[in-house]
Scaffold this motif. Structure first.
Motif, PDB file in Angstrom:
ATOM      1  N   PRO A  56      19.840 -11.250 -23.182  1.00 22.11           N
ATOM      2  CA  PRO A  56      18.507 -11.589 -23.630  1.00 22.11           C
ATOM      3  C   PRO A  56      18.089 -12.847 -22.827  1.00 22.11           C
ATOM      4  N   GLY A  57      19.098 -13.690 -22.461  1.00 24.61           N
ATOM      5  CA  GLY A  57      18.911 -15.109 -21.996  1.00 24.61           C
ATOM      6  C   GLY A  57      17.911 -14.893 -20.732  1.00 24.61           C
ATOM      7  N   THR A  58      18.203 -13.925 -19.651  1.00 25.94           N
ATOM      8  CA  THR A  58      17.766 -13.771 -18.497  1.00 25.94           C
ATOM      9  C   THR A  58      16.831 -12.543 -18.534  1.00 25.94           C
ATOM     10  N   ASP A  59      16.975 -11.739 -19.354  1.00 25.68           N
ATOM     11  CA  ASP A  59      16.130 -10.626 -19.470  1.00 25.68           C
ATOM     12  C   ASP A  59      15.553 -10.524 -20.965  1.00 25.68           C
ATOM     13  N   PRO A  60      14.554 -11.336 -21.327  1.00 24.75           N
ATOM     14  CA  PRO A  60      13.976 -11.913 -22.583  1.00 24.75           C
ATOM     15  C   PRO A  60      13.436 -10.862 -23.270  1.00 24.75           C
ATOM     16  N   LEU A  61      13.626 -10.821 -24.583  1.00 28.83           N
ATOM     17  CA  LEU A  61      12.909  -9.882 -25.567  1.00 28.83           C
ATOM     18  C   LEU A  61      11.513 -10.456 -25.679  1.00 28.83           C
ATOM     19  N   PRO A  62      10.573  -9.599 -25.813  1.00 30.52           N
ATOM     20  CA  PRO A  62       9.242 -10.402 -25.714  1.00 30.52           C
ATOM     21  C   PRO A  62       8.918 -11.246 -27.219  1.00 30.52           C
ATOM     22  N   SER A  63       8.129 -12.027 -26.773  1.00 35.36           N
ATOM     23  CA  SER A  63       8.119 -13.271 -27.747  1.00 35.36           C
ATOM     24  C   SER A  63       7.496 -12.870 -29.034  1.00 35.36           C
ATOM     25  N   ASP A  64       6.604 -11.627 -28.818  1.00 34.70           N
ATOM     26  CA  ASP A  64       5.590 -11.416 -29.929  1.00 34.70           C
ATOM     27  C   ASP A  64       6.345 -10.127 -30.404  1.00 34.70           C
ATOM     28  N   ALA A  65       7.186  -9.615 -30.148  1.00 36.02           N
ATOM     29  CA  ALA A  65       7.704  -8.376 -30.563  1.00 36.02           C
ATOM     30  C   ALA A  65       8.052  -8.459 -32.050  1.00 36.02           C
ATOM     31  N   TRP A  66       8.691  -9.323 -32.511  1.00 43.51           N
ATOM     32  CA  TRP A  66       9.244  -9.465 -33.901  1.00 43.51           C
ATOM     33  C   TRP A  66       7.722  -9.238 -34.857  1.00 43.51           C
ATOM     34  N   ALA A  67       6.742 -10.381 -34.416  1.00 49.79           N
ATOM     35  CA  ALA A  67       5.641 -10.026 -35.485  1.00 49.79           C
ATOM     36  C   ALA A  67       4.876  -8.918 -35.456  1.00 49.79           C
ATOM     37  N   LEU A  68       5.063  -8.063 -33.991  1.00 49.43           N
ATOM     38  CA  LEU A  68       4.430  -6.905 -33.959  1.00 49.43           C
ATOM     39  C   LEU A  68       5.291  -5.779 -34.777  1.00 49.43           C
ATOM     40  N   ALA A  69       6.575  -6.034 -34.733  1.00 44.16           N
ATOM     41  CA  ALA A  69       7.344  -5.036 -35.472  1.00 44.16           C
ATOM     42  C   ALA A  69       7.466  -5.077 -36.847  1.00 44.16           C
ATOM     43  N   THR A  70       7.187  -6.365 -37.402  1.00 42.44           N
ATOM     44  CA  THR A  70       7.118  -6.789 -38.890  1.00 42.44           C
ATOM     45  C   THR A  70       5.831  -6.086 -39.281  1.00 42.44           C
ATOM     46  N   THR A  71       5.004  -6.350 -38.715  1.00 42.51           N
ATOM     47  CA  THR A  71       3.401  -5.766 -39.453  1.00 42.51           C
ATOM     48  C   THR A  71       3.382  -4.393 -39.104  1.00 42.51           C
ATOM     49  N   ALA A  72       3.970  -4.008 -38.030  1.00 42.05           N
ATOM     50  CA  ALA A  72       4.270  -2.220 -38.047  1.00 42.05           C
ATOM     51  C   ALA A  72       4.909  -1.671 -39.241  1.00 42.05           C
ATOM     52  N   ALA A  73       5.998  -2.161 -39.757  1.00 39.82           N
ATOM     53  CA  ALA A  73       6.746  -1.834 -40.723  1.00 39.82           C
ATOM     54  C   ALA A  73       5.931  -1.644 -42.184  1.00 39.82           C
ATOM     55  N   SER A  74       4.697  -2.531 -42.130  1.00 37.54           N
ATOM     56  CA  SER A  74       3.977  -2.309 -43.358  1.00 37.54           C
ATOM     57  C   SER A  74       2.660  -1.840 -43.039  1.00 37.54           C
ATOM     58  N   THR A  75       2.437  -0.926 -42.029  1.00 42.65           N
ATOM     59  CA  THR A  75       1.366  -0.450 -41.668  1.00 42.65           C
ATOM     60  C   THR A  75       1.525   0.982 -41.658  1.00 42.65           C
ATOM     61  N   PRO A  76       0.733   1.682 -42.319  1.00 39.34           N
ATOM     62  CA  PRO A  76       0.880   3.274 -42.366  1.00 39.34           C
ATOM     63  C   PRO A  76       0.910   3.707 -40.795  1.00 39.34           C
ATOM     64  N   GLU A  77       1.783   4.727 -40.354  1.00 43.67           N
ATOM     65  CA  GLU A  77       2.099   5.011 -38.957  1.00 43.67           C
ATOM     66  C   GLU A  77       1.009   5.668 -38.524  1.00 43.67           C
ATOM     67  N   PRO A  78      -0.213   5.997 -38.941  1.00 44.90           N
ATOM     68  CA  PRO A  78      -1.360   6.436 -38.204  1.00 44.90           C
ATOM     69  C   PRO A  78      -2.242   5.351 -37.739  1.00 44.90           C
ATOM     70  N   ASP A  79      -2.146   4.416 -38.575  1.00 44.04           N
ATOM     71  CA  ASP A  79      -2.801   3.101 -38.346  1.00 44.04           C
ATOM     72  C   ASP A  79      -2.158   2.015 -37.192  1.00 44.04           C
ATOM     73  N   ARG A  80      -1.004   2.432 -36.974  1.00 48.21           N
ATOM     74  CA  ARG A  80      -0.332   1.335 -35.924  1.00 48.21           C
ATOM     75  C   ARG A  80      -0.821   1.328 -34.630  1.00 48.21           C
ATOM     76  N   THR A  81      -1.040   0.266 -33.908  1.00 45.45           N
ATOM     77  CA  THR A  81      -1.163  -0.052 -32.641  1.00 45.45           C
ATOM     78  C   THR A  81      -0.140   0.502 -31.562  1.00 45.45           C
ATOM     79  N   ALA A  82      -0.508   0.817 -30.500  1.00 44.59           N
ATOM     80  CA  ALA A  82       0.752   1.148 -29.691  1.00 44.59           C
ATOM     81  C   ALA A  82       1.613   0.091 -29.542  1.00 44.59           C
ATOM     82  N   ALA A  83       1.187  -1.215 -29.480  1.00 45.34           N
ATOM     83  CA  ALA A  83       2.153  -2.377 -29.288  1.00 45.34           C
ATOM     84  C   ALA A  83       2.964  -2.488 -30.464  1.00 45.34           C
ATOM     85  N   GLN A  84       2.272  -2.284 -31.790  1.00 52.33           N
ATOM     86  CA  GLN A  84       3.314  -2.192 -33.069  1.00 52.33           C
ATOM     87  C   GLN A  84       4.608  -1.103 -32.947  1.00 52.33           C
TER      88      GLN A  84
END
Length: 210
Positions: free
Chosen positions: A42-70
């Motif tokens: 992860p130090g040289t191949d970093p995880l996307p900085s916005d991935a956690w926010a997107l994953a967290t909101t995805a978990a509380s969003t109905p699957e049909p309503d999730r964006t591709a990024a989520q």
């Protein structure tokens, strides 16, 4: 059998922590010839900085309503958690940066917790070695005693949240050999270095009975 190897240094090929983790890995490989080693840097191949926010909101969003990024972020979080649950042993190399936890480690932890469905003991009983290194000195009597705000957090997450069977190998004063003004600390730095290498050679990644 498989070993999961995680490097959070910005410079893993020249990292003091990677040197120690390499020895731990070599001992495991010698004991388990031909078994796979899964690597993530992860130090040289970093995880996307916005991935956690997107994953967290995805978990509380109905699957049909999730964006591709989520969906992509949630899949990444699930994959990272799966790497831990699928590992028979884990070794992590995580440096102290600016007196605190590496942002790469924090992003990884946040995603793993999301992918695991919360702060769950996903490493329970799994032999895990944490290698953490510090450029200066932070022990009792040092001018910056208490400034290490990383090691306690790393240990809390791995041992108390993930419930790993954790061994911690620490090395500090890694900059003494090359930094002006630290000449008087070089003998102590050399001693600490040798002790860390010895610990790496003798640390077992075999599950503890009971």
């Amino acid at each position: 059998m498989s070993l999961l190897r995680l490097d959070f240094s910005l410079f893993p090929d020249a990292s003091a922590g990677a040197e120690i983790a390499d020895l731990v890995e070599a001992e495991w490989t010698a004991a388990h010839p031909g078994e796979p080693v899964v690597r993530r840097r992860p130090g040289t191949d970093p995880l996307p900085s916005d991935a956690w926010a997107l994953a967290t909101t995805a978990a509380s969003t109905p699957e049909p309503d999730r964006t591709a990024a989520q969906r992509e972020a949630l899949a990444l979080a699930t994959r990272l958690a799966g790497e831990l649950t699928g590992a028979d042993a884990v070794v992590l190399a995580a440096p102290l940066y600016n007196y605190g936890v590496s942002q790469h480690f924090k992003t990884w932890v946040d995603l793993v917790i999301t992918g695991a469905g919360g702060p769950n003991p996903i490493l329970e009983g799994t032999p895990t070695v944490l290698v953490t290194v510090r450029g200066g000195g932070y022990g009792p009597g040092a001018p910056r005693h208490g400034w290490d705000h990383s090691t306690a957090y790393l240990t809390r997450i791995l041992a108390d949240v993930f419930r790993a069977d954790l061994t911690v190998i620490e090395r500090e004063l890694t900059l003494a050999a090359t930094t002006p003004g630290m000449e008087a600390l070089r003998d102590e730095a050399s001693r600490i270095h040798k002790e860390a290498l010895a610990a790496a050679r003798t640390t077992s990644l075999t599950p503890t009975a009971g």
